[in-house]
Structures are given as C-alpha cells and as structure tokens.
Design an enzyme around this catalytic site. Structure first.
Site, PDB file in Angstrom:
ATOM      1  N   GLU A   1      -5.741 -10.639  -1.447  1.00  0.00           N
ATOM      2  CA  GLU A   1      -7.175 -10.198  -0.274  1.00  0.00           C
ATOM      3  C   GLU A   1      -8.700 -10.154  -0.230  1.00  0.00           C
ATOM      4  OE1 GLU A   1      -5.123  -7.165   2.382  1.00  0.00           O
ATOM      5  OE2 GLU A   1      -3.514  -7.514   1.505  1.00  0.00           O
TER       6      GLU A   1
ATOM      7  N   GLU B   1       0.750  -1.264  -0.019  1.00  0.00           N
ATOM      8  CA  GLU B   1      -0.142  -0.070   0.046  1.00  0.00           C
ATOM      9  C   GLU B   1       1.144   1.045   0.365  1.00  0.00           C
ATOM     10  OE1 GLU B   1      -3.133  -0.097   2.674  1.00  0.00           O
ATOM     11  OE2 GLU B   1      -3.741  -2.183   2.427  1.00  0.00           O
TER      12      GLU B   1
END
Length: 390
Positions: free
Chosen positions: A261, A156
């Site tokens: 995810e 991220e």
C-alpha cells in the site's frame, strides 16, 4: 514555395504531437523485477475515469481493489453478497492482462457490519463467529478461485509493541482466529497465495511479533507465502534502515515480502498522529495543508529523493520482494487527501492530478534499466501465472 514550407512544418508538428513517448514504462522495467501495481477504485475499473484506467493499463502489471473486496462492501448482509464491483475489478484485470491480488478477508475495520453481533445487537459466541468467518472466507475465495493470485488473509492484527490487537475477532474467538482464517482460505483455493498484511512493520517490536506469527504458522504446516509491508510512508518516516531490516527479517522467515500500500504523505500532521490506523481523525487547520497550489521546490526535492531511496531498496532486495503496489493511481483520488484530516491537498503518488507521470518516474525507470546485479539481487523467475499478468 512559402505555402509548401508551411504545409511541411504543419505535417512535422502533427507527427510530433501524435508521436508516442518511447520512454520505457514502470511495468517494462520495474515489472521485470517484481510485480508493480496500483490499488484501483470503481470508477477506474468501470472505465468511467478513463485517465486512471489508461494509466493502469499502460504502466502497471497488477492491481488490487482499494475497497470493493472488503467485507462491508462485498458482504453487506449475512445471506447476501454484492459481487458487482469486485467482479468488474477482476474482469478489468483479465481484459488488460493484469494480475489481481485480493484485499482483504479478515479485518476489524470495514468488516461485514453484521459479523460480530446477533439480531439483538449482542456479541455472538465463539462458535457463531468462527462459522460466519468460515462462510465469508470460503464464499469469497471460492468465487474467485483460479482468478486471483493471492489474498491478504488477515489485515492489521498487531499493535506496534508486537502484541495482538484485541479486535472483535480476537475478543470473541481468541488468538487462533488468525490460524483459522489461513486454514479456511487455503481450503477454498489451494493454489492461491496467502499473505499477512500490516502497517508500521519497520517498527522492531511489531516486526518481531509478525515474524513470530509467520514461524508459528509454518511450524504447523499452515500456508503463508508473504508478509505485506503496507508502506504508508511519509516525507520523514519511517527510518529506512529499520525498513530495510524488516525486509531481511521477513525473508529470513521463509516468505516473500510485498510492499502492498505504498504512498508518501507529504503533509505535516498533529504530533499525536501515527501509523495508518484509519480511525484517526483531526480537524482541518491551514498549517496542516501548506501545499494547496503544489509542492514547493524544497518539498518536491524531498518527494523525489524519498521515492528514489525506496525504489533503490526494492531493487537491491528484488530477490526477496514479490510486488510493490501503490495505494492509488493519481494524487487527486488518493485517500490521503482526506485522511487523517479531511479536505487537504496531498501529493503521495507517482502520477499527478492531471494523470501525468511525475519526473521521478523516469529516474525510477532509469534505475531499473538492465544492469548487472549480484546473485542476491537477481529478480526471481516468473511463473506461468505471473507471465500472464505482465
């Protein structure tokens, strides 16, 4: 005569009750195309939650630790590591023939809490942070050398507009912290695959920023094997055309693509909600928790069709995809029950709160039954390490 009939009927009933469902599993079908797995928590890997442990063993061929390999857990103090839960995660995988993926080495959320400040609470220098990052990555990756297939090295790092986030790593070290992290991880285990992982990667600007990163790393001879598209999806997002375009774009950069995810948020959220930024928090409101007793027929139809659309995309892009990992095992332990609004009842995964496979699982399995594929769609061959993980 009547007694013999009753005995016979009882025997048939007993045999039926003990009969195993012969429907092929996800790992026996989807797992022939790419890794299919789940993020596991500590009650699962310690087999305290036997229901989830059995689901993982029976249905998946790979796992990733949901939390226990993140910096704040595995490295709570600068000179102390806590290997207990992470070691058990790897031991669980090895016991049941599962391939392990590591998550994650460098992330501004849930980092080692001491990482960015000195003993007086002031920001450390660039040199100190590089040294700390080096030792953290080197120690963790070396500890599992040869036992973990690959690592989410950096997590991220991008904003949705394609620019780099001004995280503590960026602010103190500069943009080259990403390059340094990949170099450190490769040196610690030259055989491990290395990945960049992020959410909202169907957003064109963010996609372009990550593609630029991948090409820059490759141009410098730095190893990067895949981009992880987190895929925290919702019942009405992302745009699937953009989602599919991102798979093609990352593959065109010369790396594999991973759905790292995967889940499906079935609940409405405030208008200001977006992405998968864990710092988002909103107050509980009944209007945002409409399915306390279960999805209604309309919502269930959306859930089924959305998952089938996603797995159809994955099947058609099997040659480009290395793994699909669901973020959790059952609805009851999914993080989406408490994020971004605590106390809700969500239904994001393929196994319900009782540990039973949802009806859509059979449809997914059916979709992946042997059938002709075009050359582009042929599953990539498994390496010896991959075959051990099946």
């Amino acid at each position: 005569m009547k007694r013999n009939l009753l005995v016979a009927l009882s025997l048939v009933a007993t045999m039926a009750a003990g009969a195993k469902d012969n429907t092929p599993t996800l790992k026996e079908t989807v797992g022939k195309y790419f890794y299919i797995g789940a993020a596991v928590n500590t009650p699962c890997v310690w087999e305290q939650n036997k229901v989830e442990a059995n689901i993982v063993k029976d249905n998946f061929n790979s796992i990733v630790a949901e939390n226990c390999m993140k910096g704040e857990v595995i490295h709570p103090e600068e000179n102390r590591y806590d290997w207990r839960d992470a070691d058990q995660t790897v031991a669980f995988a090895e016991k049941y023939g599962l391939t392990v993926f590591g998550h994650c080495l460098v992330w501004h959320s849930q980092p080692p809490r001491w990482m960015f400040t000195d003993d007086k609470g002031k920001p450390v220098t660039r040199e100190v942070l590089i040294d700390r990052m080096y030792h953290h990555i080197t120690t963790v990756v070396s500890h599992y050398r040869g036992r973990i297939k690959g690592w989410d090295v950096v997590n991220e790092a991008f904003n949705d507009d394609g620019t780099l986030r001004h995280t503590p790593y960026y602010n103190i070290i500069g943009p080259d912290y990403i390059e340094l992290a990949f170099r450190f991880a490769h040196a610690a285990d030259p055989d491990a695959e290395l990945y960049y992982n992020d959410y909202n990667l169907s957003t064109p600007a963010k996609r372009d920023g990550v593609c630029k990163l991948v090409r820059a790393l490759k141009a410098k001879g730095i190893r990067i094997d895949a981009v992880g598209m987190q895929s925290h999806n919702g019942y009405n997002y992302p745009d699937l055309n953009n989602y599919e375009a991102s798979i093609d774009s990352f593959a065109a950069c010369g790396v594999k693509v991973q759905m790292t995810e995967l889940d499906l948020n079935m609940l409405p959220n405030p208008k200001s909600f977006g992405g998968a930024e864990i710092s988002q928090r909103y107050q509980y409101n009944k209007e945002y928790n409409p399915y306390v007793k279960g999805l209604d027929k309309k919502a269930q139809k959306v859930f089924d069709s959305r998952y089938l659309a996603l797995f159809d995309i994955y099947r058609r892009h099997a040659a480009q995809i290395e793994r699909v990992t669901l973020w959790g095992v059952t609805d009851g332990t999914s993080w989406l029950n408490d994020w971004p609004i605590p106390g809700r009842t969500n239904y994001p995964l393929l196994f319900d709160r009782a540990g039973k496979a949802k009806k859509v699982v059979k449809e997914i399995v059916k979709m992946y039954q042997p059938h002709p594929l075009t050359p582009l769609q042929q599953p990539h061959p498994l390496t010896p390490l991959q075959r051990r993980g099946e």
